[in-house]
Each structure stands twice: as C-alpha cells, then as structure tokens.
Design a protein around this motif. Structure first.
Motif, short mmCIF file in Angstrom:
data_model
loop_
_atom_site.label_atom_id
_atom_site.label_comp_id
_atom_site.label_asym_id
_atom_site.label_seq_id
_atom_site.Cartn_x
_atom_site.Cartn_y
_atom_site.Cartn_z
N GLY A 113 -1.60 15.06 16.78
CA GLY A 113 -0.53 15.41 15.87
C GLY A 113 -1.05 14.81 14.40
O GLY A 113 -2.10 13.84 14.37
N MET A 114 -0.90 15.49 13.59
CA MET A 114 -1.28 15.12 12.03
C MET A 114 -0.95 13.71 11.72
O MET A 114 -1.78 13.05 11.11
CB MET A 114 -0.75 15.82 10.93
CG MET A 114 -1.36 17.17 10.97
SD MET A 114 -0.37 18.53 9.61
CE MET A 114 -0.30 17.47 8.15
N GLY A 115 0.20 13.06 12.20
CA GLY A 115 0.54 11.88 11.62
C GLY A 115 -0.22 10.64 12.55
O GLY A 115 -0.65 9.76 11.80
N GLY A 132 6.09 0.85 20.80
CA GLY A 132 6.66 0.00 19.79
C GLY A 132 6.69 0.32 18.35
O GLY A 132 7.24 -0.26 17.56
N GLN A 133 6.44 1.91 18.10
CA GLN A 133 6.73 2.32 16.80
C GLN A 133 7.75 2.96 16.57
O GLN A 133 8.54 3.44 17.42
CB GLN A 133 5.30 3.36 16.66
CG GLN A 133 3.86 2.62 17.06
CD GLN A 133 3.43 2.20 15.71
OE1 GLN A 133 3.18 2.85 14.80
NE2 GLN A 133 2.81 1.09 15.44
N GLY A 134 8.20 3.42 15.48
CA GLY A 134 9.40 4.16 14.93
C GLY A 134 8.86 5.26 13.94
O GLY A 134 9.81 5.12 12.90
N SER A 135 7.40 5.71 13.96
CA SER A 135 6.95 6.28 12.71
C SER A 135 6.47 7.60 13.20
O SER A 135 5.84 7.82 14.17
CB SER A 135 5.93 5.41 12.24
OG SER A 135 5.26 6.05 11.01
N PRO A 136 6.29 8.74 12.44
CA PRO A 136 5.67 9.91 12.66
C PRO A 136 4.00 9.70 12.56
O PRO A 136 3.12 10.28 13.31
CB PRO A 136 5.93 10.88 11.67
CG PRO A 136 7.17 10.07 10.96
CD PRO A 136 7.07 8.88 11.17
N SER A 169 0.77 -1.08 0.06
CA SER A 169 -0.01 -0.09 0.12
C SER A 169 0.90 1.15 0.13
O SER A 169 1.83 1.36 0.81
CB SER A 169 -0.82 0.18 1.08
OG SER A 169 -1.81 -0.94 1.09
N LEU A 170 0.58 2.35 -0.98
CA LEU A 170 1.24 3.64 -0.72
C LEU A 170 0.43 4.58 0.00
O LEU A 170 -0.81 5.08 -0.38
CB LEU A 170 1.57 3.91 -2.09
CG LEU A 170 2.01 5.27 -2.46
CD1 LEU A 170 3.45 5.15 -1.95
CD2 LEU A 170 2.20 5.59 -3.83
N THR A 171 1.04 5.02 1.10
CA THR A 171 0.38 5.91 1.78
C THR A 171 1.49 7.16 2.53
O THR A 171 2.59 6.91 2.10
CB THR A 171 -0.37 5.40 3.06
OG1 THR A 171 0.69 4.72 3.89
CG2 THR A 171 -1.09 4.22 3.00
N VAL A 172 0.93 8.26 2.80
CA VAL A 172 1.96 9.16 3.57
C VAL A 172 2.70 8.39 4.57
O VAL A 172 3.96 8.72 4.80
CB VAL A 172 1.07 10.22 4.09
CG1 VAL A 172 2.08 11.23 4.95
CG2 VAL A 172 0.41 11.06 3.07
N ARG A 173 1.94 7.37 5.47
CA ARG A 173 2.75 6.69 6.58
C ARG A 173 3.98 5.91 5.68
O ARG A 173 5.07 5.74 6.29
CB ARG A 173 1.61 5.72 7.06
CG ARG A 173 2.57 4.86 7.92
CD ARG A 173 1.23 3.96 8.76
NE ARG A 173 0.68 3.06 7.87
CZ ARG A 173 0.82 1.79 7.46
NH1 ARG A 173 2.05 1.14 7.85
NH2 ARG A 173 0.04 1.27 6.35
N SER A 174 3.39 5.30 4.63
CA SER A 174 4.64 4.29 4.04
C SER A 174 5.76 5.23 3.43
O SER A 174 6.87 4.80 3.69
CB SER A 174 3.94 3.47 3.00
OG SER A 174 3.55 4.26 1.85
#
Length: 772
Positions: free
Chosen positions: A717-719, A686-690, A492-497
């Motif tokens: 937050g936005m993320g 457990g995360q390492g993401s915005p 999947s292509l997302t802002v997160r990825s």
C-alpha cells in the motif's frame, strides 16, 4: 484578591485549560521562580469499536459496536507561579469529588517552590507533600521524553530552511550532557536512568540576564527583555575583532565580526547613549556565549558528544537558541551540535509525576504524544509578541500544553530493520520540500468535508454528532493553518504526521472508526468473490501463477478510500475487482522487480517466514493479500499477517482480520490447515496509522518475528510502502508493493495514475536515492 487577579490573567474555560480535570487521578507540580508546571493523569473516556463474531452464517462476517474505552492520559500545563494559590483553588473546585481525591493522597512537588509553597499546597488541598530533588526530576523527565516522543530533540539553525532539524527517536540515549539554564546554570552528565552527576555550573544564567537587563533598561519582565533583544543590534555596544584589528585576525582564526569584548564600546561613551534594544541583545549574547563555551568545555572534558539545553532561559526563543548553537559550533569546530527539546519546560514536571506513579512505569508501557491536545513550537519567523497567539493550542499569557497517551501494549523497533538507529520512516520531508508541503496541506484541507460527512453518517443517530464533527473540522483545519505558516510546529512534517493528526483529532471527538460500515460492506462483497478467484488461480502454474498473484495484490490495493481520485470511482458505484485490474499500468511497471522476485521464489530455498503488513479492508485484504499469503504457505513459508491495532481510514484492523481469516478458513481448506497448524497467524502491528513507522511495532509481534525467523517482509500500500519505507533498508529480503493512486505523487515519481511499484530488495540492499 488573589482569585481576582487569577481570573483576570487566565480567563480560560476548563476544557481548554485543565482538560479532563474532573477525572484527574494523580498530581505532581514543578514550581519555579516564574513558572509552575502542573502534571496530572486522567482516565480519558473515548469510544472504541468492538468487533465480535456473528453466529448466523447467512449474516455479516462480523458485527461491530462501540464501547466506552478508558485510556490513561498525562496532562502538563504551565502557568505563572504568582497565581499558584488561585490555581490550586481552581483545581480543587473542578475535581469531580475533591474529598475522595485528597483522602490519603501524596503529591510530588519539585523545583525551588517545593519548599516555599509546601504549606500552601497542604493547606489548600489537604494532601501530604513529598519534595523531590529537582535535578533527579529533570533527568527522569528528559530520559522519558527522549525515549517516548518522536522528534523531541532538534537542532536549531536561525534563518535555515527549515530552522528546525528534528532528531527522530534516539535509540541510544546515553551518555549526554544536560545543561539546565534557570536562574543559574547546572551541567549534569547523564550515563543511564540511574547514574548521573552534576559536573559543573555557573551563577551567570537566566537570572543574570533578567536582573541585569532590568537594571540597565528598566524593563519589567523576562518576555519584555526578549522582545527588546530581538529588535536590537549588539554591534553598537560590543567591541568586535574588526574594531581592534580593522578586519579578520587571521593568525588566530578570528573573523572580523566575532565579539572581542562584550559591552566593549561602552568604554568609549563620549556623551553617546545606547539604545536599550542594543544593550539587551549584547547582554543576551554575552551570557549565551559563555554558557555555550562552558558546556562545550565540560562535554570535551567528559568525552560527551550530545548536549541538550533546557530551562526557563531557553523557552524556544529563536535568538537564544541561535546564540548557544553558534557558540557550541564555534568552539567544537562543528563536531558537536547543540540540541534543544520541544517540551523542555516540562522536564521537571514529567519527572516528578513519574516518581509518584509506579504503576505508570515507563518500562511497563509505551506512550505517544496526543497531537490533538498538545501545543506546537512557536514560529521562529514570528516576533516574540506573536508567539502566544499563532497557535490555537498555545494560549494567551504563555499557556501551552502537552498531553501524552498511554498505549495498551508496549512497542519496540522492528527487528528486521538493517539499522534502527539510522531508520527514517518518511520518504518526503515536507519541511524542506515547499512544493510538496503546499500540495499536501491543501489536499488534506480539501478532504476534511468528506471526512466530516462520513463521521456524521457513522453516528447519525447521535444528537450531538454534527456539533462534534464541526469541532473536529475546526481543530484539524487550525492545525493545518498553523503548519502552513510554521511547518516545524509539531516536529517533522510528513504525510504520515498529517494523517496521524487527523486520526487523533477524530478520536478526540469520539469518532473512532468512521469507515466501519463501509469496511463491513466491502468485506462481505469480497468474501463472496473469493472462491471463484481462488479457483482461477489454482488453474494456473509457474510464472503465470506468480504474475496473477502479484496483479491480484496490486488490484486489491486500488480500493483505498484515503485516495481522493479513487474515492470518486468508489462513490460512483459498481467498481469491481476486475475493473481495478484493468486500471493497472501495463508492464513494464514504474518500478518492476517482478522477474527478480519470481527468480528468487523459484530458484532458491523457500523463505522461513514472511511478515505481511496489510493495508485496506475489502478486496485488498481478501482478494489480494489472502491469496498471496496462501501461495507462500503452499511453498512452505510461515506467514504473519500484521494489521493495525487501532482503526484509521478503511484499513483493516487486527480485531477485524481475526474474524475475516476465520471466515476465509471456512471457504478455503489450505487456509484452515495453515491456521490450525499455526503456520498462519494474525498479529497486531501496534500501529493506528495508514502509514507504517517501524520504530514502534507491537512488542509481541517483534518477538514472534524473531522466534519464527522472519526472512521476508512485505509492505503493501501507498502508506506503508511509498509515503513511508520506500527507502528503508532491511536485514532480510523486502517486497514493497503499491499502486500510485494520487496523480500528483505519481507524476513526482515519474509515473501516472495507477502506476505500479513492485520493488523487490535483497537483504542489505543498497538504498536508492531519495525522491526529490
């Protein structure tokens, strides 16, 4: 001679082929008739920030240094079986200490070649070979990938928009039917990790296609046959329903273009010759349709609704997947979809490795795909000859790679989700939304130079820092280029990825925390302002107090170095917490549930426990989140502050937040009392993401939520509250708070820069329509 051929075929530098081979600890091999897959683990050394207390109260809040952190990484590489001897030579020559490695070692080998090449492996590497059952390894590998790799499974729709539809993470893997198409076909019913049986098969498989194709066309390779099939038209060879009935056969529900007889027109030669492209396409359809029908009949007989297809015959080939998917859809009348796997070629290799690595037990650890070191799916829009060249990670001669990193701690689905099986973290799917995709790809490409400059600044004393920063830039831009032409390449292509891939590429070149110095400075500045801010809040009460606390949470969220337009304000200097408050949209806000939230806080019993997923360092955490948490504590609510386990952008990390809360407790008696009494705790997410993917939170955090009876989740937050979880449904009350700091996104949501989202949802709240 073998070595000479090998060198000609795979002339690749070691760092691009067998990455980190010198530190390999364990090997397993899956040897098929055409391709062999090598799997190995390595101790991957990377820098990691270490946060420690600063005893001098006049100095920094905490100090940060870097240490070498050892990670376990699994590598999977494919090569042609005919080069196995030279490949074994290559492995042995590049191990850092081959004698130490081979001492008393056992290598797990599966596939047909486990028997054919057993003596060769023993002779070359001097190890004992344990042959593992091929089906057992396939099932073990399939279960592992489905449970650990997001978007591993997908539905393929030729000429769809997009062609791939990814299935996320399967929370309930079993039961399913695995159809493995190699030379022949095996159908395996899988009911659990340890319960499966072969329920059928056919000798008409990939070997049939290859053998008959070569006999009919004199083609030399499997790939050549696939290329011919792509250029062919089966209708000149196959007899269709309309060729017999002149149109549809409506009484039987047969449409005119359905194949009535494969190769049926070959009976009417009359001196006519057929194009080899048409012959091969007809052959591909013939075999694929039969496999699809057999799979459907077995699934129906055993009451299975999920069918996964894999094996050398598939290989991500669009026409093959289309034919099988069409057959399953046709025979099941749309009730069952054919599912394919992004890494189907590695199932046996994964399984063989896991069987020889008890300490790598999937039940003990969690795993994640390393996007910086994995190859993508080939574009279905490319011709077959272009597939091996469209992705910098997809090497010539069919070499593609998969890398999986072991996480330090187990992760599990958040227990506060209403339905984890239907949860989708991302708000906008960039595969479907072309305008959004083009905007965000350009946005991230344009921001790379800023990231590079910051990375260099964070390690300016290092001699090779500019070289590593350039490698990061080249790799990340190559990923974006691939995604611009093939949005489905990596799932999947997302802002997160896109954000996660950037973080992984930075870590790949030893930039673990480029924002470390910036975060430290902003934390110290905000901490000095905290006493006066708390005094101001303590002078208020009732609705005014609640509104001030809410506005403070929002103002703090403005300080986000990940937002390009805010970065300009911060780089200009002298942008204060008061300035951020003045930037906020006046009420009514874009999404304004403040009155509903205030009513709940004032008129109903206190919440038992609130879990707050924090965002940025500096003013955000210290002047925004801490006062908000303090107010909840004053009302008798326990608070869990959840911070990222690993650094990304200027987000506060768990190790940093531990020291920040300790210093806040020295300034605020209420915070100190709550911490001493265990009513306020800091936990890693457990995360390492915005962004925030609630399918994978730290297992200990999950347990604490359950034990404390968490009945309020706050996403800040936005993320965490816009790019992800805007439409997430929870089994408890949820507060989603953010300031929109991207003008394009704000306009897309009907607002403008610094528009406010204060979204309060009661438990089992009806999800609002998706952003379009």
């Amino acid at each position: 001679m073998a070595h000479k051929s090998y060198a000609k075929s795979i002339d690749l530098p070691p760092e691009q082929f067998f990455r980190n081979l010198k530190n390999a600890k364990r090997f397993a091999i899956d040897i098929g008739g055409s391709l062999a897959k090598v799997s190995y683990s390595s101790d991957w050394q990377r820098r990691a920030p270490v946060v420690y207390d600063e005893p001098d109260s006049e100095g920094p809040i905490y100090n940060v240094s870097e240490k070498e952190e050892t990670m376990v990484r699994l590598h999977f590489v494919k090569f042609e079986t005919k080069y196995i001897e030279s490949c074994l030579d290559f492995i042995l020559a590049n191990l850092i200490d081959s004698k130490e490695f081979i001492r008393d070692k056992i290598i797990k080998v599966t596939g047909g070649g486990a028997y054919k090449y057993k003596d060769l492996i023993t002779r070359k590497l001097g190890v004992q070979v344990d042959k593992e059952d091929e089906i057992e390894c396939l099932i073990c590998g399939c279960n592992f990938l489905l449970k650990n790799i997001p978007d591993e499974a997908f539905v393929y729709q030729r000429h769809g928009n997009p062609d791939y539809s990814f299935q996320g993470v399967d929370q309930d893997v079993f039961p399913y039917l695995l159809v493995n198409i190699g030379s022949g076909v095996s159908l395996v019913k899988v009911e659990s990790d340890n319960k499966f049986e072969r329920i059928g098969g056919t000798s008409t498989g990939g070997g049939t296609f290859w053998g008959l194709g070569c006999l009919l066309t004199q083609a030399k390779s499997f790939d050549e046959l696939l290329e011919l099939a792509e250029a062919g038209d089966h209708r000149s060879v196959d007899m269709l329903v309309k060729d017999i009935y002149g149109g549809d056969y409506s009484n039987l529900g047969l449409q005119a273009d359905v194949i009535a007889s494969s190769f049926g027109k070959a009976t009417r030669l009359d001196g006519e010759s057929f194009r080899k492209e048409d012959i091969v396409r007809s052959l591909l359809f013939c075999i694929s349709n039969d496999i699809g029908q057999i799979a459907y009949l077995q699934a129906r007989l055993h009451k299975l609704t999920k069918i996964y297809f894999g094996g050398y015959f598939i290989r991500g080939h669009p026409l093959t997947m289309h034919t099988i998917a069409f057959a399953i859809n046709y025979w099941s009348k749309g009730e069952i979809q054919a599912l394919f796997l992004r890494h189907e070629g590695y199932l046996g290799a994964v399984g063989a490795f896991l069987k020889g690595a008890e300490e790598e037990d999937a039940e003990k650890y969690s795993w994640g795909e390393n996007m910086a070191g994995s190859s993508g799916l080939a574009s279905p829009k490319s011709s077959f000859t272009e597939i091996n060249h469209q992705d910098p990670g997809f090497f010539a001669h069919g070499f593609d790679m998969l890398e999986i990193d072991r996480l330090d701690r187990p992760v599990m689905a958040c227990p506060l989700l209403l339905d984890p099986s239907s949860y989708v973290p991302d708000t906008v799917d960039l595969m479907h939304d072309k305008d959004a995709r083009e905007y965000w790809l350009k946005c991230f490409a344009d921001s790379v130079d800023k990231t590079v400059a910051l990375a260099i600044k964070s390690q300016s004393e290092e001699e090779d820092v500019e070289e590593r920063a350039k490698k990061f830039k080249d790799k990340y831009l190559a990923k974006i280029l691939t995604l611009s032409t093939n949005p489905c390449a990596y799932g999947s292509l997302t802002v997160r990825s896109l954000l996660d891939t950037s973080s992984q590429c930075l870590a790949e070149f030893n930039f673990p925390d480029p924002y470390s110095q910036q975060k430290q400075q902003e934390n110290e500045t905000a901490l000095k302002q905290l006493p006066a801010h708390l005094t101001l809040l303590d002078s208020q009460s009732g609705k005014d107090l609640h509104l001030s606390i809410a506005k403070g949470l929002l103002a703090g969220n403005v300080f986000d170095w990940g937002a390009q337009e805010v970065r300009k304000l911060l780089e200009a200097g002298n942008f204060s917490f008061m300035d951020a408050q003045e930037k906020l949209q006046d009420r009514p806000w874009l999404i304004d549930d403040f009155d509903s939230w205030y009513k709940r806080m004032e008129q109903e019993p206190r919440y038992q426990c609130a879990a707050i997923f924090c965002d940025n360092s500096g003013a955000d955490i210290i002047l925004g989140v801490i006062p908000f948490a303090r107010h909840l504590l004053s009302m008798g609510t326990q608070v869990i502050l959840c911070a990222n386990s690993r650094p990304t952008l200027n987000d506060v990390t768990y190790s940093e937040l531990v020291f920040l809360v300790k210093r806040v407790a020295d300034l605020c008696p209420q915070i100190k009392a709550a911490q001493d009494q265990g009513r306020l705790v800091v936990r890693e997410s457990g995360q390492g993401s915005p962004c925030l993917d609630l399918r994978f939170i730290d297992e200990a955090l999950r347990t604490e939520m359950l034990e404390r009876g968490a009945d309020l989740i706050i996403l800040e937050g936005m993320g965490r509250a816009v790019h992800t979880n805007l439409h997430a449904a929870f089994a408890c009350d949820a507060l989603k708070v953010a300031v929109l700091k991207n003008r394009w996104l704000a306009n897309r949501l009907g607002g403008d820069m610094f528009s406010v989202m204060f979204k309060f949802e009661r438990s089992r709240h009806v999800i609002s329509p998706e952003v379009t």
